[in-house]
Design a protein around this motif. Structure first.
Motif, PDB file in Angstrom:
ATOM      1  N   PRO A 134      12.808 -10.941  -6.973  1.00 17.79           N
ATOM      2  CA  PRO A 134      14.204 -10.722  -6.553  1.00 17.79           C
ATOM      3  C   PRO A 134      14.355  -9.349  -5.885  1.00 17.79           C
ATOM      4  CG  PRO A 134      14.097 -11.550  -8.806  1.00 17.79           C
ATOM      5  CD  PRO A 134      12.698 -11.185  -8.427  1.00 17.79           C
ATOM      6  N   SER A 135      15.082  -9.299  -4.791  1.00 16.65           N
ATOM      7  CA  SER A 135      15.257  -8.055  -4.040  1.00 16.65           C
ATOM      8  C   SER A 135      16.497  -7.304  -4.505  1.00 16.65           C
ATOM      9  CB  SER A 135      15.384  -8.361  -2.548  1.00 16.65           C
ATOM     10  OG  SER A 135      16.647  -8.945  -2.270  1.00 16.65           O
ATOM     11  N   ASN A 136      16.791  -6.215  -3.812  1.00 15.11           N
ATOM     12  CA  ASN A 136      18.021  -5.464  -4.085  1.00 15.11           C
ATOM     13  C   ASN A 136      19.254  -6.194  -3.560  1.00 15.11           C
ATOM     14  OD1 ASN A 136      16.542  -3.263  -5.204  1.00 15.11           O
ATOM     15  ND2 ASN A 136      16.056  -2.559  -3.143  1.00 15.11           N
TER      16      ASN A 136
ATOM     17  N   SER B 101      14.984 -13.098  -2.237  1.00 16.06           N
ATOM     18  CA  SER B 101      13.709 -12.509  -2.628  1.00 16.06           C
ATOM     19  C   SER B 101      13.424 -11.311  -1.729  1.00 16.06           C
ATOM     20  CB  SER B 101      12.589 -13.541  -2.488  1.00 16.06           C
ATOM     21  OG  SER B 101      12.397 -13.860  -1.105  1.00 16.06           O
ATOM     22  N   VAL B 102      12.462 -10.485  -2.116  1.00 16.32           N
ATOM     23  CA  VAL B 102      12.068  -9.354  -1.266  1.00 16.32           C
ATOM     24  C   VAL B 102      11.577  -9.870   0.087  1.00 16.32           C
ATOM     25  CG1 VAL B 102      10.458  -7.427  -0.994  1.00 16.32           C
ATOM     26  CG2 VAL B 102      11.495  -7.881  -3.235  1.00 16.32           C
ATOM     27  N   TYR B 103      10.861 -10.984   0.058  1.00 14.32           N
ATOM     28  CA  TYR B 103      10.373 -11.575   1.308  1.00 14.32           C
ATOM     29  C   TYR B 103      11.531 -11.969   2.219  1.00 14.32           C
ATOM     30  CZ  TYR B 103       8.529 -15.144   4.466  1.00 14.32           C
ATOM     31  OH  TYR B 103       8.228 -15.879   5.592  1.00 14.32           O
ATOM     32  N   GLN B 104      12.503 -12.705   1.679  1.00 12.45           N
ATOM     33  CA  GLN B 104      13.610 -13.186   2.509  1.00 12.45           C
ATOM     34  C   GLN B 104      14.469 -12.023   2.996  1.00 12.45           C
ATOM     35  OE1 GLN B 104      13.859 -16.501   3.449  1.00 12.45           O
ATOM     36  NE2 GLN B 104      15.192 -15.492   4.959  1.00 12.45           N
ATOM     37  N   GLU B 105      14.670 -11.041   2.145  1.00 12.78           N
ATOM     38  CA  GLU B 105      15.426  -9.858   2.551  1.00 12.78           C
ATOM     39  C   GLU B 105      14.735  -9.171   3.729  1.00 12.78           C
ATOM     40  OE1 GLU B 105      17.246  -6.214   0.030  1.00 12.78           O
ATOM     41  OE2 GLU B 105      15.065  -6.123   0.319  1.00 12.78           O
ATOM     42  N   THR B 106      13.407  -9.075   3.681  1.00 10.89           N
ATOM     43  CA  THR B 106      12.643  -8.431   4.749  1.00 10.89           C
ATOM     44  C   THR B 106      12.695  -9.245   6.037  1.00 10.89           C
ATOM     45  OG1 THR B 106      11.142  -7.503   3.077  1.00 10.89           O
ATOM     46  CG2 THR B 106      10.389  -7.454   5.355  1.00 10.89           C
ATOM     47  N   VAL B 107      12.573 -10.562   5.911  1.00 10.12           N
ATOM     48  CA  VAL B 107      12.652 -11.439   7.081  1.00 10.12           C
ATOM     49  C   VAL B 107      14.011 -11.312   7.758  1.00 10.12           C
ATOM     50  CG1 VAL B 107      12.743 -13.850   7.843  1.00 10.12           C
ATOM     51  CG2 VAL B 107      10.947 -13.111   6.266  1.00 10.12           C
TER      52      VAL B 107
ATOM     53  N   SER C 243       9.491  -3.909   9.134  1.00  6.77           N
ATOM     54  CA  SER C 243       9.842  -2.875   8.163  1.00  6.77           C
ATOM     55  C   SER C 243      10.662  -3.475   7.033  1.00  6.77           C
ATOM     56  CB  SER C 243      10.660  -1.769   8.837  1.00  6.77           C
ATOM     57  OG  SER C 243       9.974  -1.212   9.936  1.00  6.77           O
ATOM     58  N   THR C 244      10.657  -2.803   5.888  1.00  5.93           N
ATOM     59  CA  THR C 244      11.548  -3.176   4.800  1.00  5.93           C
ATOM     60  C   THR C 244      12.909  -2.534   5.045  1.00  5.93           C
ATOM     61  OG1 THR C 244      10.586  -1.322   3.561  1.00  5.93           O
ATOM     62  CG2 THR C 244       9.755  -3.520   3.070  1.00  5.93           C
ATOM     63  N   VAL C 245      13.920  -2.984   4.317  1.00 10.21           N
ATOM     64  CA  VAL C 245      15.285  -2.492   4.519  1.00 10.21           C
ATOM     65  C   VAL C 245      15.357  -0.987   4.276  1.00 10.21           C
ATOM     66  CG1 VAL C 245      17.675  -2.638   3.731  1.00 10.21           C
ATOM     67  CG2 VAL C 245      16.280  -4.714   3.911  1.00 10.21           C
TER      68      VAL C 245
ATOM     69  N   ASP D 166      11.549   1.865  -2.477  1.00 14.81           N
ATOM     70  CA  ASP D 166      12.847   1.353  -2.908  1.00 14.81           C
ATOM     71  C   ASP D 166      13.011  -0.145  -2.648  1.00 14.81           C
ATOM     72  OD1 ASP D 166      14.062   3.689  -3.991  1.00 14.81           O
ATOM     73  OD2 ASP D 166      14.372   4.457  -1.976  1.00 14.81           O
ATOM     74  N   SER D 167      12.434  -0.635  -1.545  1.00 15.34           N
ATOM     75  CA  SER D 167      12.625  -2.050  -1.183  1.00 15.34           C
ATOM     76  C   SER D 167      11.609  -2.987  -1.809  1.00 15.34           C
ATOM     77  CB  SER D 167      12.567  -2.211   0.346  1.00 15.34           C
ATOM     78  OG  SER D 167      13.760  -1.787   0.942  1.00 15.34           O
ATOM     79  N   MET D 168      10.414  -2.491  -2.124  1.00 14.81           N
ATOM     80  CA  MET D 168       9.371  -3.374  -2.621  1.00 14.81           C
ATOM     81  C   MET D 168       8.907  -3.004  -4.029  1.00 14.81           C
ATOM     82  SD  MET D 168       5.685  -4.307  -0.880  1.00 14.81           S
ATOM     83  CE  MET D 168       5.016  -2.667  -1.141  1.00 14.81           C
ATOM     84  N   ILE D 169       8.549  -1.730  -4.226  1.00 16.21           N
ATOM     85  CA  ILE D 169       7.993  -1.317  -5.516  1.00 16.21           C
ATOM     86  C   ILE D 169       9.033  -1.401  -6.634  1.00 16.21           C
ATOM     87  CG2 ILE D 169       6.948   0.577  -6.795  1.00 16.21           C
ATOM     88  CD1 ILE D 169       5.130  -0.762  -4.715  1.00 16.21           C
ATOM     89  N   VAL D 170      10.239  -0.886  -6.399  1.00 19.59           N
ATOM     90  CA  VAL D 170      11.271  -0.908  -7.442  1.00 19.59           C
ATOM     91  C   VAL D 170      11.583  -2.337  -7.898  1.00 19.59           C
ATOM     92  CG1 VAL D 170      13.691  -0.411  -7.961  1.00 19.59           C
ATOM     93  CG2 VAL D 170      12.285   1.322  -6.840  1.00 19.59           C
TER      94      VAL D 170
END
Length: 561
Positions: free
Chosen positions: A80-82, A87-93, A200-202, A207-211
């Motif tokens: 799950p993303s922020n 998900s982190v994947y969908q947020e990045t896409v 790139s991540t948001v 903050d976007s992936m590791i957290v």
């Protein structure tokens, strides 16, 4: 039945994703997974921290790519993303769909002028040298370096300037690693001047992936023990096989140990590219450290000295002069100063990617990311990140090497290159970071110098890092750590599930044809090239269509073999 436990040396991306695979595919419970981390924060080299008052800092930035990074996306699709519901994947896409890179200032000269770098600037000799590199086997290449394969003129081409600063290659680095990058990212060769394929991540990667990943693991009971430095592992040998028995680590200047029971697993980070890195300040240079200050390389070397089949750490840890470079992070509270940089950048933040100053003595690059770039960063505060690949050299405007400079002096050098008026320079801080091992994974080596994620001589332990051997894949990427993690977990746990294949674009004719076309016809060329008759189109006409078709056919044939 005794519960199996898993222990990790380090809490970087490799360790975190390995913990994910242990729980998802090997049936481990989170409370049976324990990480020992030297630092006070998880994430390894994917860091992002700081404050408005003291300045934000990232030691480096990781660039993502679709559809490569096959193993990484497999993990991030389940985290799950922020952003609620994604998900982190969908947020990045979604973020990259709205923030597709299209650099207009990829390379800048000493006069502050943007260069036309659509063409690669190749001669026919350059093209043949590249083709020879790609089609030669790694076994034949051995520990050769990039300069062994190319003439001096090659390192003045637009291609080298862009490729080197996108991926941090130096002429003295391993030719094998350059070959792997050319093959793995052949689909990006045709748009290297725009960086359209770089994602790139948001926010910054921490903050976007590791957290989110760390929250996911801790919610399931995984523990991370900070301030713990593993210095040795007792090994028991039987019939040429080694079993890890006792982990020795230092915490609060006191040595402690963990005894591994039968069935327990140990995952070791054998080398870290941000090992012994240091931070400076606006008024103080970062301190230059080296091998004596490292932890992960010394542990790897210690284990390799007493156990066969664990590789050889020395090629990667013995020459920091050739593996070092320096980064810095700028925090600005003055909107006019930030606007001056973005005006020079000629694009809104997040779109341009890396801007390279080709005539900089430090071989500088600058990235202005989408704002905010850090969690908790106010709207009226802005940041940017940069680096110098030649930090040992004297600056163009500061009579010091970059390594000797304070944050203020580094920022002054950049302001001169970007034509920033001195009256705008206030309410700003710049934090320098020296990383002596940052490109150690690119150092020349024999194939046997990097151990497998699960060495043939290992019973209950494996390696996860940028310094293991994974066929076809490229180091200095998040994907390499994740693929190493998945390989090590599946190997030690006997999991038969298939690991995603590495995309091999150089084996696909359509990408080979596009790459060859780009090498010959990259663009209209610079004004000087067109006037002199040396533009890519002029070259194409001189060489002749038949010759180009022959080159394409030869390249495709080699790619498919």
């Amino acid at each position: 039945m005794t519960t199996r436990k898993a222990y990790f040396v380090g809490s970087g991306v490799g360790s975190m994703t390995a913990a994910f695979f242990l729980m998802r595919d090997a049936g481990f419970k989170g409370e049976d997974i324990k990480m020992l981390e030297t630092l006070k924060i998880g994430g390894g080299s994917c860091d992002g921290t700081g404050s408005v008052e003291n300045g934000f800092i990232t030691r480096g930035g990781r660039m993502f790519n679709f559809p490569t990074f096959e193993c990484t996306w497999e993990v991030l699709k389940e985290i799950p993303s922020n952003t609620e519901g994604k998900s982190v994947y969908q947020e990045t896409v979604d973020f990259n769909r709205d923030n597709c890179k299209n650099s207009k200032s990829r390379v800048v000269d000493k006069n502050g002028c943007r260069l036309d770098v659509q063409d690669m600037g190749f001669t026919m000799s350059d093209r043949m040298q590249l083709l020879k590199l790609v089609e030669t086997s790694e076994e034949k290449m051995g520990n050769s370096i990039i300069t062994d394969w190319f003439s001096p003129r090659f390192f003045e081409t637009n291609f080298w300037i862009m490729w080197a600063t996108t991926f941090a290659f130096q002429p003295w680095h391993s030719a094998i690693e350059l070959k792997r990058y050319m093959e793995r990212f052949m689909h990006e060769f045709v748009r290297i001047e725009t960086l359209e394929g770089i994602k790139s991540t948001v926010l910054n990667q921490y903050d976007s992936m590791i957290v989110p990943l760390q929250k996911y693991l801790m919610a399931k009971g995984v523990s991370v023990n900070f301030g713990c430095t593993v210095e040795d592992v007792d090994m028991e040998e039987a019939n040429g096989k080694y079993t890890a028995k006792v982990i020795h680590y230092r915490k609060n200047d006191k040595m402690e140990k963990i005894e591994l029971a039968k069935g327990d697993l140990l995952f070791i980070q054998n080398g870290c590219m941000t090992d012994a890195s240091t931070l400076g300040s606006w008024t103080k240079p970062a301190e230059l450290k080296g091998l004596k200050d490292s932890t992960s390389f010394k542990l790897w070397d210690t284990l390799a000295q007493k156990c066969k089949g664990l590789g050889n750490a020395k090629p990667f840890m013995s020459n920091t002069t050739e593996s070092i470079w320096q980064s810095f992070t700028v925090t600005m509270k003055n909107p006019a100063l930030f606007k001056a940089f973005t005006d020079f950048y000629m694009q809104r933040p997040g779109i341009g990617g890396i801007m390279t100053f080709k005539d900089s003595n430090w071989f500088m690059g600058l990235v202005i990311a989408e704002q905010p770039h850090f969690a908790g960063q106010p709207k009226d505060v802005n940041t940017m990140w940069g680096y110098g690949l030649f930090p040992n050299k004297i600056g163009n405007y500061v009579n010091k090497s970059m390594l000797e400079c304070t944050g203020e002096e580094i920022f002054y050098e950049y302001c001169q290159h970007c034509r920033i008026p001195p009256e705008l320079v206030h309410d700003v801080t710049c934090i320098p970071c020296i990383m002596p091992f940052i490109t150690a994974q690119f150092m020349p080596r024999q194939i046997s110098d990097r151990p497998k994620p699960v060495p043939d001589t290992a019973v209950n332990f494996g390696f996860i890092s940028q310094f293991v051997e994974i066929p076809y894949d490229t180091v200095f990427t998040v994907e390499y750590s994740t693929r190493a993690a998945q390989t090590a977990v599946y190997g030690l746990c006997g999991i038969k599930k298939k690991i995603p294949k590495v995309h091999r674009y150089h084996k696909q004719p359509k990408y080979m044809i596009k790459a060859v076309k780009k090498a010959f016809m990259g663009g209209a060329g610079t004004l000087r090239q067109r006037e002199s008759g040396n533009s890519p189109m002029s070259t194409f006409k001189k060489v002749g269509i038949a010759a180009v078709i022959g080159f394409v056919a030869f390249a495709v044939k080699k790619g498919m073999e």
